[in-house]
Design a protein around this motif. Structure first.
Motif, PDB file in Angstrom:
ATOM      1  N   TYR A 198       7.498   3.050 -10.037  1.00 18.55           N
ATOM      2  CA  TYR A 198       6.494   2.493  -9.145  1.00 18.55           C
ATOM      3  C   TYR A 198       6.034   3.548  -8.149  1.00 18.55           C
ATOM      4  N   ASP A 200       4.536   3.676  -4.440  1.00 15.24           N
ATOM      5  CA  ASP A 200       4.165   3.034  -3.192  1.00 15.24           C
ATOM      6  C   ASP A 200       4.379   4.008  -2.047  1.00 15.24           C
ATOM      7  N   PHE A 201       4.303   3.502  -0.806  1.00 17.19           N
ATOM      8  CA  PHE A 201       4.282   4.403   0.337  1.00 17.19           C
ATOM      9  C   PHE A 201       5.556   5.234   0.438  1.00 17.19           C
ATOM     10  N   ASN A 202       6.684   4.651   0.031  1.00 14.51           N
ATOM     11  CA  ASN A 202       7.958   5.372   0.137  1.00 14.51           C
ATOM     12  C   ASN A 202       7.992   6.621  -0.741  1.00 14.51           C
ATOM     13  N   PHE A 231       4.052  -0.717 -10.524  1.00 13.10           N
ATOM     14  CA  PHE A 231       3.250  -0.981  -9.344  1.00 13.10           C
ATOM     15  C   PHE A 231       2.609   0.305  -8.860  1.00 13.10           C
ATOM     16  N   HIS A 234      -2.475   1.423  -2.845  1.00 15.93           N
ATOM     17  CA  HIS A 234      -3.760   2.095  -2.682  1.00 15.93           C
ATOM     18  C   HIS A 234      -3.577   3.550  -2.236  1.00 15.93           C
TER      19      HIS A 234
ATOM     20  N   THR B 203      12.312  -3.099   1.962  1.00 17.75           N
ATOM     21  CA  THR B 203      11.339  -2.088   1.555  1.00 17.75           C
ATOM     22  C   THR B 203      10.194  -2.841   0.878  1.00 17.75           C
ATOM     23  N   PRO B 204       9.030  -2.192   0.750  1.00 19.11           N
ATOM     24  CA  PRO B 204       7.957  -2.847   0.010  1.00 19.11           C
ATOM     25  C   PRO B 204       8.401  -3.253  -1.397  1.00 19.11           C
ATOM     26  N   ASN B 205       9.219  -2.417  -2.046  1.00 20.35           N
ATOM     27  CA  ASN B 205       9.677  -2.758  -3.390  1.00 20.35           C
ATOM     28  C   ASN B 205      10.615  -3.966  -3.369  1.00 20.35           C
ATOM     29  N   ARG B 208       8.363  -6.961  -3.120  1.00 17.12           N
ATOM     30  CA  ARG B 208       7.665  -7.214  -4.393  1.00 17.12           C
ATOM     31  C   ARG B 208       8.594  -7.864  -5.406  1.00 17.12           C
ATOM     32  N   GLN B 209       9.786  -7.316  -5.524  1.00 15.06           N
ATOM     33  CA  GLN B 209      10.728  -7.853  -6.516  1.00 15.06           C
ATOM     34  C   GLN B 209      11.116  -9.286  -6.171  1.00 15.06           C
ATOM     35  N   VAL B 228       1.098  -9.752  -5.348  1.00 16.66           N
ATOM     36  CA  VAL B 228       2.193  -8.814  -5.081  1.00 16.66           C
ATOM     37  C   VAL B 228       1.647  -7.520  -4.479  1.00 16.66           C
ATOM     38  N   SER B 232       2.779  -6.090  -0.856  1.00 17.54           N
ATOM     39  CA  SER B 232       3.256  -4.720  -0.650  1.00 17.54           C
ATOM     40  C   SER B 232       2.481  -4.035   0.450  1.00 17.54           C
ATOM     41  N   GLU B 233       1.160  -4.221   0.462  1.00 19.66           N
ATOM     42  CA  GLU B 233       0.329  -3.603   1.496  1.00 19.66           C
ATOM     43  C   GLU B 233       0.702  -4.152   2.882  1.00 19.66           C
ATOM     44  N   THR B 236       4.137  -2.822   3.934  1.00 16.94           N
ATOM     45  CA  THR B 236       3.997  -1.399   4.264  1.00 16.94           C
ATOM     46  C   THR B 236       3.380  -1.234   5.651  1.00 16.94           C
ATOM     47  N   ARG B 240       5.072   0.589   8.826  1.00 20.84           N
ATOM     48  CA  ARG B 240       4.461   1.820   9.342  1.00 20.84           C
ATOM     49  C   ARG B 240       3.903   1.638  10.739  1.00 20.84           C
TER      50      ARG B 240
END
Lengths: 278, 321
Positions: A198, A200-202, A231, A234, B203-205, B208-209, B228, B232-233, B236, B240
């Motif tokens: 995936y 993402d930001f991380n 995943f 953006h 975490t975003p992940n 999502r999961q 999803v 995540s956005e 995040t 942040r």
């Protein structure tokens, strides 16, 4: 082939092993090397263990699996020197050339494949070393995918910075759990680029450094198999766009996720195209 | 050159058109639509099927009107803004000196999701102000709930009346003020039950999961993947730009999912965040704008020490199919 939990996740779809093995204690790496090379021996491969100290060579000669193979010539110990470890900054193309030569020699000697296990920690001593080795890992993975070679690369977690370890891990199709990276960029069995995991930001900085260090080709289309990408956010799409634009190229993401195309449309990307299949 | 009641106006001339009968609606519309056609201006009708047919039957001599079918354009406010801005830009590029549009929101939008359509009506005062647009938003006073009509008054600077009358609306509230209020939405019935997911600092992940594991099978794969992405956005952004702890809670219904992301920061400084186009947005703005494009409903609100974004996927209104 699967060495079980010892070696960790093996990407079976790729067909040719290129494993990133991070270890905390030398004995962990030795066990992984033994298991990895034993698999190769059983399959009729020429196997090579690259060691950094002469004492290690003696130890392997006494090993119940590798010892006989060393005696009959199916296995070889290489003491790290110009080929591995001692150079501060490897020349990626020269190193791949050495792998190609060794593979051809193994095939000419009647073996089915060449399998190499090496502790490559010392190649990551400097930032320039990390840059070069990352590029090498990308190039050698492309070679491995199309050739008769497989490899296990050992990285000492006690020595290597975590970001550098993640950089190396994400350039291997297979890795053990200590070598975690959110995504993997590697070469598929058809020779094309694959991104799995995936984005993402991380993992954004890792993605940017990976795209830079793998050196996308200038101009043209770069198809990427994204069917195993769970995943993409953006920020990651914009990073792909920026990398593609800087090379005047178009990245074509081949995905099974229709929403990814919608995301690309919303972001009004011009250098990243999403093709949805299935 | 601008014409009609918008003559001399720069930017968006935004009117509410209240009516209590079809005859009154047509009385308001006829001079607006015919004036646009006579001036050679793009003249568009964005009505539902019934009122579009009403206009066509009552004004068969008015040829040249463009009828917008709506559809997915009005699935969500941020999508409508995005689509209209592109439409308006294209018309201006083709030489339009004024564009006239009359439209109506569907009655289902006055339900549980009215809060974000109210934000839409307010935000477009700025979102469309780059264009020479004169629009009328038609509201049936016999069928529109009073609280909606109150918000219509707050969001429209002008009022169009029968007899080709137009006057300034004294009830108009500056969008920056109205949108900055971030009024809490009505509680969703799903929230009367304990959440099926309750995470702290995921975490975003992780988030999502968790959503993927608990989402009902009745939510389509595409809707789920889209939702999803929005989750995540949002997570995040909270990590942040917000302040920990970040709390993520998920509720699931028969064909919908509801998720809140709460952090302990001050929230958004931009009252238009999420609705306006992405250029020049505050940090996290693009992710928030995408969230508004991908969810069935988004609400944002703050209390004394926290900021929450609530996302809905699947059917947005529990009382509307």
């Amino acid at each position: 082939m699967n060495g079980g939990d010892l070696i960790g996740f093996r990407d079976q779809a790729r067909g040719r092993d290129h494993v990133c093995f991070a270890f905390g204690e030398p004995v962990e790496f030795r066990q992984a090397v033994r298991s990895f090379l034993a698999e190769g021996l059983a399959a009729g491969y020429r196997v090579v263990a690259v060691v950094s100290q002469a004492g290690e060579e003696e130890s392997w000669r006494r090993d119940e699996v590798l010892g006989p193979a060393l005696a009959n010539g199916q296995a070889e110990i290489v003491l790290s020197g110009p080929a591995y470890g001692e150079a501060v900054v490897v020349d990626p193309f020269v190193r791949v050339g050495l792998c190609q030569t060794a593979t051809e020699q193994a095939l000419n000697s009647g073996f089915k494949d060449l399998r190499i296990a090496a502790d490559v920690t010392s190649s990551l001593d400097t930032p320039a070393g990390v840059d070069a080795y990352a590029h090498y890992e990308y190039l050698v993975d492309r070679y491995i995918a199309a050739s008769s070679m497989s490899g296990l690369c050992g990285y000492d977690r006690g020595v290597i910075r975590e970001p550098d370890l993640a950089q190396m891990a994400c350039l291997h199709p297979s890795a053990n759990t200590q070598a975690a990276a959110p995504f993997r960029l590697y070469t598929g069995p058809d020779g094309g680029c694959v991104i799995a995991g995936y984005l993402d930001f991380n993992g954004l900085e890792l993605l940017r450094s990976t795209l830079e260090r793998t050196r996308l080709p200038d101009a043209g289309h770069l198809p990427i198999d994204a069917s195993r990408l769970e995943f993409v956010d953006h920020n990651s799409m914009l990073a792909l766009e920026a990398a593609a634009r800087s090379h005047s190229a178009t990245v074509v993401l081949r995905s099974r996720a229709p929403h990814l195309r919608h995301l690309a449309e919303l972001l009004e990307l011009t250098a990243v195209r999403v093709e949805v299949a299935g | 050159m601008r014409t009609g009641a918008a003559a001399g106006h720069v930017g968006y001339f935004h009117e509410a058109a209240y009516y209590d009968s079809e005859a009154q609606l047509l009385d308001i519309l006829l001079p607006f639509l015919s004036g646009g056609l006579e001036a050679g201006e793009p003249t568009l009708v964005a009505f539902g099927e019934a009122h579009a047919a009403l206009v066509q039957r009552a004004m068969p001599h008015l040829t040249g009107i463009t009828y917008l079918s709506g559809g997915d354009m009005y699935a969500r406010p941020a999508g409508a803004i995005h689509a209209y801005r592109k439409l308006l830009a294209d018309l201006v590029a083709e030489g339009a000196t004024q564009i006239r549009i009359v439209g109506e929101l569907a009655p289902w939008m006055f339900g549980a999701t009215w809060d974000w359509w109210c934000r839409y009506e307010s935000a477009i005062n700025r979102a469309y102000n780059d264009f020479p647009l004169w629009s009328m938003c038609a509201y049936d006073t016999t069928a529109t709930p009073p609280h909606v009509l109150a918000d219509v008054s707050r969001t429209h600077p002008m009022i169009a009346a029968p007899g080709a009358l137009h006057h300034v609306n004294p009830g108009f509230v500056d969008p920056a003020v109205l949108l900055g209020q971030h009024r809490p939405p009505a509680e969703d019935p799903l929230q009367q039950h304990p959440p099926v997911v309750d995470l702290t600092d995921p975490t975003p992940n992780d988030a999502r999961q968790a959503v993927l594991a608990k989402a009902p099978e009745s939510v389509s794969r595409r809707d789920l993947e889209t939702f999803v992405t929005a989750v995540s956005e949002a997570v995040t952004n909270a990590i942040r730009h917000g302040r920990p702890p970040v709390l993520v809670r998920l509720w699931t219904g028969a064909d919908r999912v509801l998720l809140t992301v709460t952090d302990h920061g001050a929230g958004l400084s931009d009252p238009y965040a999420g609705l306006l186009p992405r250029n020049g947005l505050e940090p996290g703005g693009l992710g928030l704008w995408l969230t508004h494009q991908l969810c069935s409903h988004v609400a944002m609100y703050r209390d004394r020490d926290s900021f929450t974004i609530r996302l809905t996927g699947g059917r947005p209104d529990p009382d509307h199919n």
